[in-house]
Design a protein around this motif. Structure first.
Motif, PDB file in Angstrom:
ATOM      1  N   TRP A   8       0.811  -1.215   0.000  1.00 35.86           N
ATOM      2  CA  TRP A   8       0.000   0.000   0.000  1.00 35.86           C
ATOM      3  C   TRP A   8       0.849   1.271   0.000  1.00 35.86           C
ATOM      4  O   TRP A   8       0.404   2.310  -0.456  1.00 35.86           O
ATOM      5  N   TYR A  11       1.294   2.362  -3.590  1.00 36.32           N
ATOM      6  CA  TYR A  11       0.104   2.412  -4.449  1.00 36.32           C
ATOM      7  C   TYR A  11      -0.249   3.860  -4.755  1.00 36.32           C
ATOM      8  O   TYR A  11      -0.332   4.709  -3.861  1.00 36.32           O
ATOM      9  N   ARG A  12      -0.486   4.192  -5.995  1.00 36.22           N
ATOM     10  CA  ARG A  12      -0.860   5.527  -6.436  1.00 36.22           C
ATOM     11  C   ARG A  12      -2.133   5.414  -7.281  1.00 36.22           C
ATOM     12  O   ARG A  12      -2.080   5.043  -8.445  1.00 36.22           O
ATOM     13  N   PRO A  13      -3.335   5.739  -6.672  1.00 34.09           N
ATOM     14  CA  PRO A  13      -4.576   5.633  -7.449  1.00 34.09           C
ATOM     15  C   PRO A  13      -4.642   6.720  -8.524  1.00 34.09           C
ATOM     16  O   PRO A  13      -4.062   7.789  -8.393  1.00 34.09           O
ATOM     17  N   SER A  14      -5.399   6.443  -9.553  1.00 35.20           N
ATOM     18  CA  SER A  14      -5.553   7.401 -10.645  1.00 35.20           C
ATOM     19  C   SER A  14      -6.516   8.514 -10.234  1.00 35.20           C
ATOM     20  O   SER A  14      -7.256   8.401  -9.255  1.00 35.20           O
ATOM     21  N   LYS A  15      -6.509   9.596 -10.978  1.00 32.40           N
ATOM     22  CA  LYS A  15      -7.420  10.724 -10.703  1.00 32.40           C
ATOM     23  C   LYS A  15      -8.881  10.290 -10.880  1.00 32.40           C
ATOM     24  O   LYS A  15      -9.760  10.739 -10.153  1.00 32.40           O
ATOM     25  N   THR A  16      -9.148   9.417 -11.802  1.00 35.02           N
ATOM     26  CA  THR A  16     -10.508   8.913 -12.037  1.00 35.02           C
ATOM     27  C   THR A  16     -10.991   8.133 -10.814  1.00 35.02           C
ATOM     28  O   THR A  16     -12.132   8.316 -10.362  1.00 35.02           O
ATOM     29  N   LEU A  17     -10.129   7.298 -10.267  1.00 28.87           N
ATOM     30  CA  LEU A  17     -10.496   6.540  -9.077  1.00 28.87           C
ATOM     31  C   LEU A  17     -10.761   7.470  -7.894  1.00 28.87           C
ATOM     32  O   LEU A  17     -11.717   7.279  -7.147  1.00 28.87           O
ATOM     33  N   TRP A  18      -9.924   8.500  -7.739  1.00 30.80           N
ATOM     34  CA  TRP A  18     -10.145   9.477  -6.665  1.00 30.80           C
ATOM     35  C   TRP A  18     -11.492  10.177  -6.856  1.00 30.80           C
ATOM     36  O   TRP A  18     -12.252  10.360  -5.899  1.00 30.80           O
ATOM     37  N   TRP A  20     -14.237   9.187  -8.464  1.00 32.34           N
ATOM     38  CA  TRP A  20     -15.362   8.292  -8.184  1.00 32.34           C
ATOM     39  C   TRP A  20     -15.451   7.945  -6.699  1.00 32.34           C
ATOM     40  O   TRP A  20     -16.555   7.780  -6.169  1.00 32.34           O
ATOM     41  N   SER A  21     -14.360   7.872  -6.026  1.00 32.79           N
ATOM     42  CA  SER A  21     -14.377   7.623  -4.574  1.00 32.79           C
ATOM     43  C   SER A  21     -15.030   8.784  -3.831  1.00 32.79           C
ATOM     44  O   SER A  21     -15.828   8.578  -2.911  1.00 32.79           O
TER      45      SER A  21
END
Length: 138
Positions: A8, A11-18, A20-21
């Motif tokens: 973890w 881990y670097r989430p994408s802007k799209t995932l951020w 939608w979260s």
């Protein structure tokens, strides 16, 4: 070191995932707030206020109505006549008798005659003169 060993911390989430979260968390917060959290809209709050005001007016006028009924001459006979009426005729009896009429208020207050009749019907006997009208359950 293999590519999956960072865990973890790497881990670097994408802007799209951020995005939608954030949308999902906001929707969940609003759904919980309006259902279980006690939140309300301004329109619903206005309706609740109007109902509370109408009920308070009816309770006030009903108390005055009971006093007017009890202090009127022939109150005992009127109480017997009221108790003999069916439940749907009692408010008309109170309104026609003028006990729910308040000086300075034009028209009738919604539910006041019904509340007055309900309180009077619950009385087993009229209070003595000079006392307050006590409501007793039958």
């Amino acid at each position: 070191m293999q590519s999956g060993e960072g865990g973890w911390s790497t881990y670097r989430p994408s802007k799209t995932l951020w995005a939608w979260s954030i949308v999902g968390a906001s929707a969940l917060t609003m759904a919980l707030g309006f259902t279980w959290g006690g939140w309300t809209t301004s329109g619903r709050a206005r309706v609740m206020t109007d109902i509370a005001v109408r009920n308070a007016k009816a309770d006030l006028v009903a108390g005055i109505c009971v006093h007017n009924f009890v202090t009127a001459k022939d109150a005992q006979e009127n109480l017997k006549a009221l108790q003999a009426k069916s439940s749907w005729q009692r408010d008309d009896f109170i309104t026609d008798g003028g006990w729910a009429k308040i000086a300075g208020i034009d028209g009738t207050i919604t539910n006041a005659a019904d509340a007055c009749a309900d309180q009077l019907v619950k009385m087993k006997e009229l209070p003595q003169s000079g006392g307050d009208a006590a409501v007793t359950d039958s």
